[in-house]
Motif scaffolding. Structure first.
Motif, mmCIF file in Angstrom:
data_model
loop_
_atom_site.group_PDB
_atom_site.id
_atom_site.type_symbol
_atom_site.label_atom_id
_atom_site.label_comp_id
_atom_site.label_asym_id
_atom_site.label_seq_id
_atom_site.Cartn_x
_atom_site.Cartn_y
_atom_site.Cartn_z
ATOM 1 N N VAL A 178 46.352 43.534 37.560
ATOM 2 C CA VAL A 178 45.413 44.544 37.062
ATOM 3 C C VAL A 178 45.011 44.245 35.619
ATOM 4 O O VAL A 178 43.823 44.259 35.274
ATOM 5 C CB VAL A 178 46.035 45.950 37.172
ATOM 6 N N LEU A 179 45.990 43.960 34.756
ATOM 7 C CA LEU A 179 45.678 43.697 33.348
ATOM 8 C C LEU A 179 44.858 42.418 33.181
ATOM 9 O O LEU A 179 43.907 42.372 32.394
ATOM 10 C CB LEU A 179 46.970 43.597 32.539
ATOM 11 N N THR A 180 45.211 41.377 33.939
ATOM 12 C CA THR A 180 44.484 40.110 33.815
ATOM 13 C C THR A 180 43.052 40.256 34.306
ATOM 14 O O THR A 180 42.136 39.601 33.771
ATOM 15 C CB THR A 180 45.204 39.006 34.621
ATOM 16 N N SER A 181 42.828 41.099 35.291
ATOM 17 C CA SER A 181 41.465 41.299 35.795
ATOM 18 C C SER A 181 40.551 41.942 34.757
ATOM 19 O O SER A 181 39.323 41.865 34.881
ATOM 20 C CB SER A 181 41.500 42.167 37.059
ATOM 21 N N LEU A 182 41.122 42.560 33.727
ATOM 22 C CA LEU A 182 40.312 43.173 32.673
ATOM 23 C C LEU A 182 39.794 42.145 31.674
ATOM 24 O O LEU A 182 38.776 42.374 31.016
ATOM 25 C CB LEU A 182 41.130 44.233 31.923
ATOM 26 N N LEU A 183 40.501 41.012 31.531
ATOM 27 C CA LEU A 183 40.145 40.040 30.496
ATOM 28 C C LEU A 183 38.758 39.431 30.681
ATOM 29 O O LEU A 183 38.000 39.318 29.716
ATOM 30 C CB LEU A 183 41.210 38.944 30.416
ATOM 31 N N PRO A 184 38.366 38.986 31.894
ATOM 32 C CA PRO A 184 37.015 38.414 32.042
ATOM 33 C C PRO A 184 35.892 39.410 31.757
ATOM 34 O O PRO A 184 34.754 39.000 31.543
ATOM 35 C CB PRO A 184 36.982 37.962 33.517
#
Length: 335
Positions: A178-184
């Motif tokens: 979930v957190l990594t999906s926010l980066l892009p």
């Protein structure tokens, strides 16, 4: 021209690239510049050797614990099952941070690609979150052993152990995904210099321009779920454990009961103590340098001290190590 001057020239060129202006998202081919431990060329060799020694000792020590837990029959208990999983996790944990750091010390290239940065954060977040829940599971195991000794065997079955470990890994994967999906989705403009030695969520969020309120809110919610909640559960378990130990009438009984959980308590104190310094203290300029020191502690030194604490403070692990060394020596003498 000397190799060091070539390395310095290459680094200056890459710094110019990543510090160009422009607006782009986290999937841009432009990379980030990791400030790391600072740009002190004379200290790079010493830092490389120190980090290399720490990494080798960490990997060898934790793998040795895993081998002992698997090979020694008397260590086939829930407590050592959790310890073996923790040591496996610590090996991967340090491998998510240190190899990239070693490469930057060796080559002088402190840049990291956008995709490499996202990948490093994903593995770091997965392993850090999993460790929080795994430490909570280990505290629950010690709570049952000390506070419910008669029910321990029926409550902490191998099925429950597997469920707790699998649940820890699944929660770690869920939170990091979930957190990594926010980066892009973040937009970056201006200098892309990360004031850290690895790609963490908060330093990346500070580089973003535009509205980051949603990403901040999601990070806060998941920070509570994957750090604060396991910490409170672990703290409550140890409050009950210490209260139960203090009620034991004999000194010998108290010492024996405390020895079963003292090593785990030391790991928990070191891990969560540094974690809270990094993520709870205000991010002012003087405290940011202190924050980087404690980040180094919980990402690099905690995996190192884990096998040292368990091997030095745990009699059964020491005996298993001696037994394994005697077997190894006996096998070499027969060759």
């Amino acid at each position: 021209m000397s190799p060091s001057s070539n390395r310095g020239k290459k680094e200056d060129q890459t710094v110019m690239v990543v510090e160009k202006g422009g607006r782009d998202n986290g999937t841009s081919p432009l990379g980030f510049l990791l400030v790391g431990m600072g740009n002190v060329p004379t200290a790079q060799t010493a830092l490389f050797l120190l980090s290399l020694i720490i990494y080798l000792v960490t990997v060898v020590g934790n793998i040795l614990i895993v081998v002992l837990v698997v090979a020694e029959q008397h260590l086939h208990t829930p407590m050592y099952f959790f310890l073996g999983n923790l040591s496996s996790l610590e090996t991967f944990y340090s491998s998510a941070i240190l190899p990239r750091l070693l490469a930057s010390f060796l080559t002088g290239d402190r840049t990291i690609s956008a995709h490499g940065c996202v990948a490093q954060f994903y593995f770091f977040a997965t392993l850090a979150t999993t460790e929080c829940y795994l430490l909570a599971a280990m505290s629950y195991d010690r709570y049952l052993a000390v506070c419910q000794p008669l029910l321990y065997a029926s409550l902490m079955t191998w099925k429950v152990c597997l469920q707790l470990v699998a649940g820890s890994w699944l929660l770690g994967l869920l939170v990091s995904t979930v957190l990594t999906s926010l980066l892009p989705q973040l937009q970056f403009c201006g200098p892309r210099t990360i004031n850290h030695f690895f790609c963490d969520f908060t330093p990346l969020l500070e580089l973003a321009c535009g509205d980051t309120s949603m990403a901040t809110l999601v990070a806060f919610v998941f920070g509570f779920l994957d750090v604060v909640f396991p910490f409170l559960f672990t703290l409550a378990s140890y409050v009950c454990i210490i209260a139960a130990i203090l009620r034991i009438p004999s000194n010998v009984g108290r010492q024996k009961a405390f020895s079963t959980c003292s090593a785990h308590l030391a790991i928990v104190a070191a891990f969560y103590g540094s974690l809270f310094v990094v993520y709870v203290l205000p991010r002012t300029a003087p405290l940011w340098q202190l924050s980087k020191v404690f980040s180094f502690f919980y990402t690099v030194l905690t995996p190192l001290v884990n096998p040292l604490i368990y091997s030095l403070r745990n009699r059964e692990v020491r005996e298993a190590l001696r037994k394994g060394l005697r077997k190894a020596l006996a096998s070499t003498q027969t060759l």
